[in-house]
Design a protein around this motif. Sequence first.
Motif, PDB file in Angstrom:
ATOM      1  N   TRP A   1       0.808  -1.339  -0.075  1.00 52.46           N
ATOM      2  CA  TRP A   1       0.674   0.137  -0.174  1.00 52.46           C
ATOM      3  C   TRP A   1       0.733   1.200  -0.176  1.00 52.46           C
TER       4      TRP A   1
ATOM      5  N   GLY B   1      -3.541   6.253   2.191  1.00 47.10           N
ATOM      6  CA  GLY B   1      -3.889   4.962   2.452  1.00 47.10           C
ATOM      7  C   GLY B   1      -3.516   4.909   4.184  1.00 47.10           C
TER       8      GLY B   1
ATOM      9  N   ARG C   1      -9.353   3.106   0.340  1.00 47.04           N
ATOM     10  CA  ARG C   1      -9.048   2.544   1.333  1.00 47.04           C
ATOM     11  C   ARG C   1     -10.385   1.697   1.512  1.00 47.04           C
TER      12      ARG C   1
END
Length: 378
Positions: free
Chosen positions: A25, A29, A213
């Motif tokens: 990620w 995020g 997210r």
Amino acid sequence: MIPIAKPYLTAEDAQAAYDTILTGWITQGPRVQEFEEKFAAYTGAKYAVAVSNCTTALHLSMIVAGIGEGDEVICPSMSYIATANSIKYVGATPVFAEVNQEYNLDPTDVEKRINSNTKAILLVHQIGMPADIDAIKKICSRYNLKLIEDAACAVGSAYKGQKIGSHSELVCFSFHPRKIISTGDGGMITTSRKDYYDRLRLLRQHGMSINDRVRHNSKKVIFEDHIEVGYNYRMTDIQASVGIKQLEKLDWIVTERRKIANKYHEALKNIEGIRLPLERERYFSNYQSYSIYLEKSFPINRNRFMQELLDNEIATRRGIMNSHRETAYKHLEDKVNLPVSEKLQDRSVLLPLYVPMIEEDVKFIIDTILKLTQLKTV
């Protein structure tokens, strides 16, 4: 060569970025959210919104404050050009006001420039020195104006016991390498208003109703809507992971910078022809830069002073730019009368200041300056 500045980045910061990369990620995020929450807590603000840089922070702040076509925003000309540019981005007009000897907006001059088209004041905490927030807030209240703070240089600075970032509805920070802490590039907006917070988050990511997210963690299929025209002004999780570690060191970095600034101050305070930065009572500067002003009584002019230091392998920078003198705003030069701002640009020098800075380098810079006081004017 002793540089003018360099970021304080450690193996710990690099490890944080490495660990984030391995999670997979890497865009906006969970690390961005963590950085925002910790930054808000540090500054004492209710909310914080991470963005790609301070210029985009200023742009979005203009939008949520309702600044637009035909409006005027009062700001200093003596600031990096992004300050004025952010006003132009929304179709408004920057109105340049004078600064005081501390490099920040002069409230008396600001009030003289208010008219029926004035919508906001963009206050800059130049070189990390807090501006007179209370005086400007009183003017805003008197004339029903919005206040936006350009705190690009001021993370870690404080005004009357409170960290910069907690005094106004919109405060914008920078994490550029020349600033106190860095994420490579990046910015943050602190705000006390939930409606601003919600819209800022929307605007930074294309006006998207549901962020990545939320979609990623959802157990049901969901589809996003794009509620309004937004921008791609996001910070990445890689940057935020570095920012979290940098924030942990911020108070120590500021303490160390102030020690170096005090060494300059003690060594140069009695030198005829040199005017030092003024930190008023209850004003607390992070000393993002240390600027000295060379009076006419100083033996040599500013440009020669800088060249002599460079010849001794000491980097310096000129005084903060005046935007109205730059080509992009040259058409305003004849309409602007800002003698204090222009003299500060023409006669000021930024000295090297960064962490860590070894004692020998600080002493060498001071000794070199003291030798220059013995030169004869040519």
